[in-house]
Motif scaffolding. Structure first.
Motif, short mmCIF file in Angstrom:
data_model
loop_
_atom_site.label_atom_id
_atom_site.label_comp_id
_atom_site.label_asym_id
_atom_site.label_seq_id
_atom_site.Cartn_x
_atom_site.Cartn_y
_atom_site.Cartn_z
N PRO A 1 7.02 3.55 -10.35
CA PRO A 1 7.55 4.76 -10.94
C PRO A 1 7.06 6.01 -10.22
CG PRO A 1 5.71 3.97 -12.22
CD PRO A 1 5.92 2.98 -11.12
N ALA A 2 7.63 6.30 -9.01
CA ALA A 2 7.14 7.41 -8.20
C ALA A 2 7.23 8.75 -8.92
CB ALA A 2 7.92 7.46 -6.89
N HIS A 3 8.21 8.91 -9.78
CA HIS A 3 8.35 10.18 -10.49
C HIS A 3 8.52 9.93 -11.99
CE1 HIS A 3 8.61 12.21 -6.66
NE2 HIS A 3 9.54 11.35 -6.30
N ALA A 4 7.99 8.80 -12.45
CA ALA A 4 8.16 8.45 -13.85
C ALA A 4 6.84 8.64 -14.59
CB ALA A 4 8.65 7.01 -13.96
N THR A 5 6.79 8.13 -15.83
CA THR A 5 5.57 8.23 -16.62
C THR A 5 4.43 7.53 -15.89
OG1 THR A 5 6.90 8.22 -18.62
CG2 THR A 5 4.56 7.74 -18.86
N GLU A 6 3.30 8.14 -15.87
CA GLU A 6 2.15 7.60 -15.14
C GLU A 6 1.65 6.30 -15.76
OE1 GLU A 6 -1.99 9.42 -15.10
OE2 GLU A 6 -1.18 10.08 -13.16
N THR A 7 1.33 5.34 -14.89
CA THR A 7 0.73 4.07 -15.30
C THR A 7 -0.75 4.11 -14.93
OG1 THR A 7 2.81 2.90 -14.92
CG2 THR A 7 0.80 1.57 -15.03
N ASP B 1 -8.78 6.48 -0.04
CA ASP B 1 -7.41 6.28 0.42
C ASP B 1 -6.60 5.44 -0.56
OD1 ASP B 1 -8.30 7.65 2.57
OD2 ASP B 1 -8.03 6.04 4.03
N PHE B 2 -7.25 4.41 -1.10
CA PHE B 2 -6.58 3.51 -2.04
C PHE B 2 -6.13 4.29 -3.28
CE2 PHE B 2 -7.39 0.99 -5.94
CZ PHE B 2 -6.48 -0.05 -5.77
N GLN B 3 -7.03 5.05 -3.85
CA GLN B 3 -6.69 5.79 -5.06
C GLN B 3 -5.59 6.82 -4.78
OE1 GLN B 3 -9.90 6.55 -7.61
NE2 GLN B 3 -9.05 8.37 -8.56
N HIS B 4 -5.67 7.48 -3.64
CA HIS B 4 -4.65 8.47 -3.29
C HIS B 4 -3.28 7.81 -3.16
CE1 HIS B 4 -2.84 12.02 -1.54
NE2 HIS B 4 -2.46 11.32 -0.48
N SER B 5 -3.26 6.62 -2.54
CA SER B 5 -2.00 5.89 -2.37
C SER B 5 -1.39 5.54 -3.72
CB SER B 5 -2.25 4.61 -1.56
OG SER B 5 -1.08 3.82 -1.49
N LEU B 6 -2.23 5.09 -4.66
CA LEU B 6 -1.72 4.74 -5.98
C LEU B 6 -1.23 5.97 -6.73
CD1 LEU B 6 -2.92 1.99 -5.29
CD2 LEU B 6 -3.84 1.88 -7.61
N GLU B 7 -1.97 7.06 -6.61
CA GLU B 7 -1.57 8.28 -7.32
C GLU B 7 -0.23 8.80 -6.83
OE1 GLU B 7 -4.96 10.74 -6.68
OE2 GLU B 7 -6.07 9.91 -8.41
N GLN B 8 0.09 8.55 -5.56
CA GLN B 8 1.39 8.96 -5.02
C GLN B 8 2.53 8.20 -5.69
OE1 GLN B 8 0.76 8.41 -0.74
NE2 GLN B 8 0.88 10.64 -0.50
N HIS B 9 2.22 7.05 -6.27
CA HIS B 9 3.21 6.26 -7.00
C HIS B 9 3.00 6.34 -8.51
CE1 HIS B 9 3.55 4.45 -2.95
NE2 HIS B 9 4.81 4.29 -3.29
N ALA B 10 2.38 7.42 -8.94
CA ALA B 10 2.16 7.68 -10.37
C ALA B 10 1.32 6.60 -11.04
CB ALA B 10 3.49 7.84 -11.10
#
Length: 321
Positions: free
Chosen positions: A28-34, A54-63
């Protein structure tokens, strides 16, 4: 007209491709955060992954938000998973067996390659224990239900000793380090980086490790069944990113050692030595790995270390189901 139709067809194909990509990942790139809660230990791969960011940043980019929760060892981590405190963690071979025997609703979702040098039985530098047979009647410290629990069983078998031929003290790594240092125990079965810390600081001797077919010493990524069932695509994505990060650690061990050394108060070269005893990358479990886990579970049931027989295969994640 033909040119217009071709251009229209190309545009349609592009949109179809984009839709397929989204269907593969369901992220959900622009959906409710998981949110995902990940258990970690100091000195582990996850401690490096956490610190790098880097890992956390990558996940945050996908909400996907990440919450990191620290534990002293695998058994405590799986206790937290059992009560809903974390969604994912990494542990050795034995903790999930004890947890499954306690009816913890867990799933094996990935595994690292074997790392038999990553666990060892240590004795003090001045100890008169020079062979496995000398362990009879001795006091041995270990973290109950951890990967080294099985290592001790296998080493005793190798020496033709029974489990009750030794006196086992169940201690967490910090308590075991103190007991070992003070001479309150005769030997300590422990994993990296604590093993390298004890050899560096105390001059401890490695009496034996898991090489030579004694034990595989796999590390497993364990997820709560409820999270895996509710968020299978998120879990796939997270594991894929962990695999990339783990492979980075394997090819940048000196840099990774500079990260974990202050976490566990070790010189960088000692931390790097510990990393050299590990393995890198994660993958789904194959039949060989599952069979090995089942052998460990059957051994512990035979020794009455777990209260019931368990079926490891029933706890292996199959996202296609």
């Amino acid at each position: 007209m033909t040119h217009t139709l071709k251009r229209h067809g190309a545009i349609v194909a592009l949109f179809v491709f984009a839709a397929l990509v989204l269907l593969v990942f369901h992220l959900p790139a622009h959906a409710t955060e998981t949110a995902i809660r990940i258990g970690w230990q100091k000195g582990s791969d996850l401690s490096v992954i956490k610190a790098r960011g880097d890992f956390q940043h990558s996940l945050e980019q996908h909400a996907i938000s990440v919450r990191w929760i620290e534990f002293p060892a695998g058994p405590q981590m799986l206790e937290a998973l059992n009560i809903g405190g974390i969604d994912l963690g990494v542990v050795g071979e034995t903790p999930p067996i004890f947890a499954q025997a306690a009816s913890t609703n867990l799933l094996y979702v990935s595994v690292e390659p074997p790392a038999p040098e990553g666990e060892a039985l240590l004795v003090p530098k001045s100890s008169k224990i020079n062979s496995l047979g000398d362990l009879k009647g001795k006091r041995i410290a270990l973290n109950r239900g951890s990967n080294v629990h099985y290592l001790l069983v296998r080493l005793l078998e190798k020496a033709h000793l029974n489990y009750d031929d030794v006196k086992v003290s169940y201690l967490t790594p910090p308590d075991a380090f103190a007991a070992f240092q003070n001479g309150d125990v005769d030997a300590w079965v422990i994993w990296e980086p604590y093993a390298s810390a004890a050899t560096a600081r105390l001059g401890a001797r490695v009496l034996a490790d898991a090489r030579g077919g004694v034990a595989n010493n796999h590390q497993f990524y364990i997820a709560s069944r409820s999270f895996a069932q509710a968020q299978p695509q998120i879990l796939k994505f997270v594991l894929a990113r962990i695999n990339e990060e783990s492979l980075w650690i394997g090819s940048h061990r000196k840099m990774a050692a500079q990260i974990i050394a202050p976490q566990i108060d070790l010189p960088v070269d000692v931390a790097e030595r510990a990393l050299n005893h590990s393995s890198y990358g994660v993958a789904p479990l194959d039949a060989h790995v599952v069979a090995n886990q089942q052998r460990i579970a059957d051994t512990f049931f035979r020794l009455k270390l777990i209260p019931k027989q368990i079926d490891v295969a029933s706890a292996v994640w199959n996202p296609a189901r």
